[in-house]
Design a protein around this motif. Structure first.
Motif, short mmCIF file in Angstrom:
data_model
loop_
_atom_site.label_atom_id
_atom_site.label_comp_id
_atom_site.label_asym_id
_atom_site.label_seq_id
_atom_site.Cartn_x
_atom_site.Cartn_y
_atom_site.Cartn_z
N VAL A 167 0.85 -1.19 0.00
CA VAL A 167 0.00 0.00 0.00
C VAL A 167 0.89 1.24 0.00
CG1 VAL A 167 -1.64 1.29 1.38
CG2 VAL A 167 -1.84 -1.19 1.23
N ILE A 168 0.68 2.10 -0.99
CA ILE A 168 1.57 3.26 -1.12
C ILE A 168 0.82 4.56 -0.89
CG2 ILE A 168 2.98 4.57 -2.77
CD1 ILE A 168 3.93 1.96 -3.90
N ASP A 169 1.35 5.37 0.00
CA ASP A 169 0.83 6.72 0.21
C ASP A 169 2.04 7.65 0.19
OD1 ASP A 169 -0.23 9.10 0.99
OD2 ASP A 169 -1.49 8.26 2.57
N PHE B 5 2.19 10.96 0.23
CA PHE B 5 2.06 12.32 0.74
C PHE B 5 2.92 12.55 1.97
CE2 PHE B 5 -1.61 12.58 -2.01
CZ PHE B 5 -1.50 13.89 -2.46
N PHE B 6 3.21 11.45 2.69
CA PHE B 6 3.89 11.63 3.97
C PHE B 6 5.17 10.81 4.05
CE2 PHE B 6 -0.74 11.91 4.66
CZ PHE B 6 -0.79 13.27 4.91
#
Lengths: 305, 263
Positions: free
Chosen positions: A87-89, A91-92
């Protein structure tokens, strides 16, 4: 003591195609439980229903006594999930993502615990990076840290070592054993059957959405595995003595190697007596025992037949 | 290693405040795209209509064109950005798979909706606020009922945050998501009275404009600022509130049922 996980008559279909059929099993607190099966067996669907990603068509699931539908907030607090897909996010940074993640579970960020996870999973040099810039192994480590940040009582690992190199796999399993010793129950799926054999207290095998085996790992391997005895003879044997028929014998190596299947439910004294009485002239011998991989293939192929 | 059995005290509001914080940080960290770009766009509109063409246009007795158009431009910023925040954040989470990280947590559907909505409202209202501040360089607004104007801006941001959630759930890909903005919101805004009072249109266009839900938001907001509008403030507020309630119910049902979120 409440079961860490209780699954009762669980069913799930996708577009009328059954993915999980009337599945029932329990996981005791403190154990490492392996859920195995070929691709499409229903393992991830089961895990997704436990964690709340998939809706339940029929049946019920509870974790530590909490129903995962009517008491979903209590249930989900108990669970930490490492998803199969990365799972890739972006923004942070991973540091901020870890700080935020505990809050989703309703618990304040515990800097000491977060630091412990960072150190234990070697994430320290990468804290200022976003996930996309991490290597595959680091992404897995980060996902594990995220799943543990709220101190879950049941950690669910869905293929956590897929695509991970040998050293990292070894380290991850060592870490999983450690957190298990510290009181966390583990539910894992893996394609590495040798690892499951080494790691798990009990193993459930699924095929076509159904449970085809559920036993303590050692019992499962012992019950279904085939032990064999290979004898190197000093003279070629032209025919196999009838006294050995019950051991399903066969000859190889131009009659110089005799292979016998050993009984799984009794000793070998009788066989040794028989071999002695037959005066076969044995130069050497070797025993072999099939592992979980063979058991797995036996069970899943039997279901396909 | 510390004991794993020591979960902290559960704070029921913490999942909500955390998600809200994350959503605000998300747009704040890319402020050049999420705040600066719409502000520059609004400034260009203000320059064109306030300092150049505006002096040659007169559409409302007693007000210059800049005074007429500024409330519409403020609300356009509020609407576009509230919609964009919810729709892009939720759709990207769905598209990249990050949504599962949220679905396995104790965040409840009401907390989910509220956090996404408040972050989107904040972004929309921030763009609206800055647009108004820049607009003071071009014209002074009379601010007849500032509280009612703020109420309409809040209502507009809420309404389009809900629409953003709905669009993000129904969108199959980036193309369909952008269609909501380009083929629905944009025409409704432009035909809803941002740049002209619908009273200057001939029939049937003036009558058809009353079917445009954005007309009521824009007209109500302008009415609260200038003291005049194409319809009464009560009607504008009532229709907008009703639409906001319908969209909220729709979004709540979608999130609660897990449509396109949980398989």
């Amino acid at each position: 003591m409440e079961k860490a996980l209780h699954i009762e008559n669980l069913s799930k279909s996708f577009a009328s195609v059954p993915a999980v059929k009337d599945l029932s099993f329990d996981i005791e607190q403190g154990e490492i439980f392996g859920l195995l099966g070929p691709n499409g067996a229903g393992k991830s669907t089961t895990i997704n229903m436990v964690s709340g990603i998939s809706r339940i068509d029929a049946g019920r699931i509870s974790a530590f006594g909490f129903d995962n539908r009517s008491q979903y907030q209590q249930t989900r607090r108990m669970l930490g999930v490492v998803h199969q897909e990365i799972v890739i996010d972006n923004f942070f940074t991973i540091d901020l993502a870890l700080k935020l993640h505990a809050g989703y579970y309703g618990v304040e960020d515990d800097p000491k615990w977060r630091q412990e996870l960072i150190e234990r999973l070697d994430l320290g040099p990468h804290l200022g990076k976003v996930m996309l810039t991490l290597s595959g192994g680091m992404k897995r480590r980060f996902m594990i840290a995220k799943a543990l940040i709220h101190r879950p009582r049941l950690l669910i690992l869905d293929e956590p070592t897929a695509g991970v190199d040998v050293e990292l796999r070894h380290n991850l399993w060592e870490f999983v054993r450690e957190i298990n010793r510290n009181g966390t129950t583990i539910l894992l799926t893996t394609h590495y059957l040798e690892e499951a054999e080494q790691m798990c207290d009990r193993i459930a095998i699924m095929n076509h959405g159904e449970l085809v085996a559920l036993e303590p790992t050692r019992d499962l391997v012992r019950r279904l595995s085939r032990r064999s005895l290979k004898l190197w003879l000093d003279k070629p044997l032209e025919s196999i003595p009838a006294e050995l028929d019950s051991y399903h014998p066969r000859l190889e190596g131009h009659g110089r190697q005799l292979i016998l299947c050993l009984p799984t439910d009794s000793g070998v004294s009788e066989l040794l007596h028989q071999l002695s009485a037959l005066h076969l002239g044995i130069n050497d011998f070797e025993t072999d025992q099939s592992g979980l991989e063979d058991v797995f293939l036996q069970l899943t192929r039997a279901g396909d037949a | 290693m510390s004991s794993f059995n020591g979960q902290g005290v559960f704070k029921p509001w913490l999942p909500f405040t955390t998600l809200l914080r994350k959503e605000v940080l998300r747009f704040w960290r890319v402020a050049s795209q999420t705040l600066l770009t719409p502000i520059i766009t609004a400034s260009l509109y203000l320059f064109v209509f306030g300092a150049t063409l505006g002096e040659r246009i007169n559409v409302l007795e007693g007000f210059n064109y800049a005074q007429f158009v500024i409330p519409g431009l403020i609300l356009m910023g509020v609407i576009n950005n509230a919609f964009a925040n919810c729709s892009s954040s939720l759709f990207m989470s769905r598209y990249l798979g990050g949504i599962v990280d949220l679905l396995v947590t104790p965040v409840s559907p009401p907390q989910f909706i509220l956090a996404y909505t408040l972050a989107a409202m904040l972004r929309g209202l921030l763009v609206g606020l800055v647009t108004w501040l820049i607009s003071t360089l071009f014209a002074e607004l009379p601010w007849q009922s500032p509280l009612l104007a703020i109420l309409m801006a809040i209502l507009a941001s809420f309404l389009f945050a809900q629409f953003g959630l709905i669009a993000a759930i129904y969108a199959k890909n980036f193309d369909t998501l952008s269609m909501y903005g380009n083929f629905l919101i944009l025409p409704l805004i432009y035909l809803g009275g941002v740049f002209y009072p619908i009273s200057i249109l001939a029939a049937p266009w003036s009558n058809l404009s009353y079917l445009n839900p954005l007309f009521y938001l824009i007209d109500g907001f302008r009415h609260a600022i200038l003291g005049v509008g194409d319809t009464s403030f009560g009607v504008a507020f009532g229709v907008s509130s009703l639409l906001a309630a319908v969209l909220f119910g729709w979004a709540a049902w979608l999130i609660g049922s897990g449509k396109s979120l949980r398989s």
